[in-house]
Scaffold this motif. Structure first.
Motif, PDB file in Angstrom:
ATOM      1  N   GLY A  44       0.825  -1.193   0.000  1.00  0.00           N
ATOM      2  CA  GLY A  44       0.000   0.000   0.000  1.00  0.00           C
ATOM      3  C   GLY A  44       0.857   1.239   0.000  1.00  0.00           C
ATOM      4  O   GLY A  44       1.986   1.233   0.509  1.00  0.00           O
ATOM      5  N   VAL A  45       0.342   2.315  -0.572  1.00  0.00           N
ATOM      6  CA  VAL A  45       1.088   3.575  -0.665  1.00  0.00           C
ATOM      7  C   VAL A  45       0.229   4.683  -0.074  1.00  0.00           C
ATOM      8  O   VAL A  45      -0.906   4.894  -0.501  1.00  0.00           O
ATOM      9  CB  VAL A  45       1.445   3.912  -2.127  1.00  0.00           C
ATOM     10  N   GLY A  46       0.777   5.388   0.921  1.00  0.00           N
ATOM     11  CA  GLY A  46       0.066   6.485   1.558  1.00  0.00           C
ATOM     12  C   GLY A  46       0.695   7.822   1.212  1.00  0.00           C
ATOM     13  O   GLY A  46       1.926   7.978   1.276  1.00  0.00           O
ATOM     14  N   ALA A  47      -0.119   8.803   0.845  1.00  0.00           N
ATOM     15  CA  ALA A  47       0.377  10.100   0.387  1.00  0.00           C
ATOM     16  C   ALA A  47       0.462  11.101   1.520  1.00  0.00           C
ATOM     17  O   ALA A  47      -0.406  11.138   2.406  1.00  0.00           O
ATOM     18  CB  ALA A  47      -0.535  10.654  -0.704  1.00  0.00           C
ATOM     19  N   GLY A  48       1.516  11.916   1.477  1.00  0.00           N
ATOM     20  CA  GLY A  48       1.597  13.069   2.357  1.00  0.00           C
ATOM     21  C   GLY A  48       0.757  14.215   1.805  1.00  0.00           C
ATOM     22  O   GLY A  48       0.234  14.148   0.682  1.00  0.00           O
ATOM     23  N   THR A  49       0.645  15.287   2.558  1.00  0.00           N
ATOM     24  CA  THR A  49      -0.223  16.398   2.166  1.00  0.00           C
ATOM     25  C   THR A  49       0.368  17.225   1.034  1.00  0.00           C
ATOM     26  O   THR A  49      -0.343  17.668   0.133  1.00  0.00           O
ATOM     27  CB  THR A  49      -0.500  17.300   3.376  1.00  0.00           C
ATOM     28  N   GLN A  53      10.973  14.172  -5.405  1.00  0.00           N
ATOM     29  CA  GLN A  53      10.688  12.841  -4.876  1.00  0.00           C
ATOM     30  C   GLN A  53       9.205  12.725  -4.534  1.00  0.00           C
ATOM     31  O   GLN A  53       8.520  13.728  -4.340  1.00  0.00           O
ATOM     32  CB  GLN A  53      11.525  12.541  -3.631  1.00  0.00           C
ATOM     33  N   ALA A  54       8.734  11.499  -4.507  1.00  0.00           N
ATOM     34  CA  ALA A  54       7.333  11.249  -4.163  1.00  0.00           C
ATOM     35  C   ALA A  54       7.174  11.298  -2.649  1.00  0.00           C
ATOM     36  O   ALA A  54       7.852  10.564  -1.921  1.00  0.00           O
ATOM     37  CB  ALA A  54       6.900   9.888  -4.696  1.00  0.00           C
ATOM     38  N   ASN A  55       6.285  12.157  -2.184  1.00  0.00           N
ATOM     39  CA  ASN A  55       6.032  12.299  -0.749  1.00  0.00           C
ATOM     40  C   ASN A  55       5.051  11.209  -0.314  1.00  0.00           C
ATOM     41  O   ASN A  55       3.862  11.450  -0.130  1.00  0.00           O
ATOM     42  CB  ASN A  55       5.461  13.693  -0.473  1.00  0.00           C
TER      43      ASN A  55
END
Length: 423
Positions: free
Chosen positions: A223-228, A234-236
């Motif tokens: 699973g991949v969780g996103a920052g705000t 880079q991918a946050n």
């Protein structure tokens, strides 16, 4: 999606781009943790305050799940550790969810207390005391439980660099709370800005049993969780890989371990107390109760105290998520009025179990292994004693027979680790 079954279910947290509570929550929901279950646990702690949802988004072109914690009640950030502890302690939660959430907040309380020189019970949280931060912590712990996670492993943690503005003004990154929480763990800058928040670091450092690259596992999902915010270059995001821990690899039966030397490193807390007024006949029951409650180890060392009084040092080795319960148990079972606590790291050989039979009685054999080969194979003494009693034979005879059975089964030093070895 619950990943229970044969073997230990492990979640590997990739914190190489940083981490925060909402990012971890998003990754677990992306993995398949039930939103209704997570919301229900949060409601049990802070009812009628937040509504959790999840949406799909992208960070640096990478698909990710964004967890949203929407306030449905007015909030004030200043909330005490004592209030949060009482809320979590009194809520109707799965016991492991409660224990993990309490451990994460207690770790936060301890670093805040140390930073501001106040007693832990007097700590007033600022940002991490808000409803949404409480929802992040409880939600992550609920998500882990819903997925059936037994172990957490975390990569080196990217903490960021530069400056950030908070309730205490302009602070250097990593902020003091993150520095305190990350002591004993491998960190790196990883980029500009605040990449790791106190809530995120508290969760992984209290819940993780080890740190390192992706462990050997039967991979089930990721699973991949996103920052705000979007972070340039880079991918946050936080990635979480879920799988069942494997003992041997596919090629040659080599053990899964952290590091090239085949050792596993686990951060732990050492609890100690000097006690000179406890009836010595009580000590065996204290040690056994601590071990039964989850202590990794517990032991006594005789000492001589002031004015020549004989005494003992009680030492208890505690995993972070068991710390609060073990601390309370020491205070309730002994006559001590205080404890010393220090952070330690335990290096240990990977281990597993096999069984042998002695006249129809099963006896476990503890196996320690390294680099694909057995180092030690030891019959479990409790099983030997139980078998001796049932068979009416001396313990030493049953022990010798169990050792011989282990040798006959190939469970000897230098032998290759079998694929059916049970962890």
């Amino acid at each position: 999606m619950e990943a229970r079954g044969q073997g230990s279910v492990v979640a590997w947290v990739d914190a190489s781009a940083g981490l925060a509570g909402d990012m971890l929550l998003g990754a677990l929901l992306d993995l398949g943790a039930e939103l209704e279950v997570v919301q229900g646990c949060v409601d049990a702690v802070i009812p009628d305050t937040v509504r959790i949802s999840v949406s799909e988004t992208t960070r640096a072109g990478l698909r990710a799940a964004k967890a949203h914690v929407e306030l449905v009640a007015s909030d004030q950030h200043h909330r005490s550790w004592a209030e949060i502890r009482d809320r979590i302690g009194g809520a109707e939660l799965p016991e492991r969810t409660r224990r993990r959430a309490l451990a994460a907040f207690e770790a936060l309380a301890r670093v805040e207390g140390a930073a501001h020189r106040v007693e832990v019970d007097d700590v007033e949280f600022h940002e991490v005391g808000s409803w949404d931060s409480i929802a992040d912590v409880v939600g992550v712990c609920a998500g882990l439980e819903d997925l059936g996670v037994d172990e957490v492993v975390v990569s080196p943690i990217a903490v960021g660099s530069g400056w950030v503005h908070g309730s205490h003004g302009r602070l250097p990154v990593p902020v003091p709370a993150v520095v305190g929480l990350a002591q004993g763990w491998q960190v790196e800058a990883g980029g500009e800005g605040e990449l790791a928040t106190p809530t995120g670091v508290s969760l992984v450092t209290t819940l993780a049993s080890e740190q390192g690259p992706l462990p050997g596992m039967h991979l089930l999902a990721a699973g991949v969780g996103a920052g705000t915010r979007e972070v340039e270059g880079q991918a946050n995001v936080v990635r979480v890989a879920l799988g069942v821990r494997t003992v041997t690899d596919e090629a040659a039966g080599s053990p899964v371990a952290t590091g090239a030397v085949g050792l596993m490193e686990r951060p732990m807390t050492l609890l100690e107390a000097n006690i000179d007024d406890l009836d010595p006949r009580v000590w065996p029951t204290v040690i056994q109760a601590l071990l039964d409650a989850g202590a990794a180890d517990a032991w006594l060392v005789p000492i001589l105290m002031k004015r020549g009084r004989p005494a003992h040092v009680l030492s208890v080795l505690a995993r972070h998520d068991e710390l609060a319960a073990l601390r309370d148990l020491v205070l309730s079972l002994t006559s001590t009025i205080g404890l010393r606590e220090s952070e330690v790291r335990r290096s240990e050989l990977p281990r597993g179990w096999a069984t042998v039979e002695v006249e129809g009685r099963e006896i476990g054999v503890k196996i320690a292994y390294r680099d694909g080969r057995i180092v030690q194979a030891t019959p479990e003494f409790r099983d030997v004693v139980a078998a001796a009693g049932a068979l009416g034979r001396p313990v030493r005879d049953v022990l010798d027979t169990a050792r011989a059975a282990a040798v006959a089964a190939g469970l000897v030093g230098g032998a290759e680790v079998r694929h059916d070895l049970k962890r």
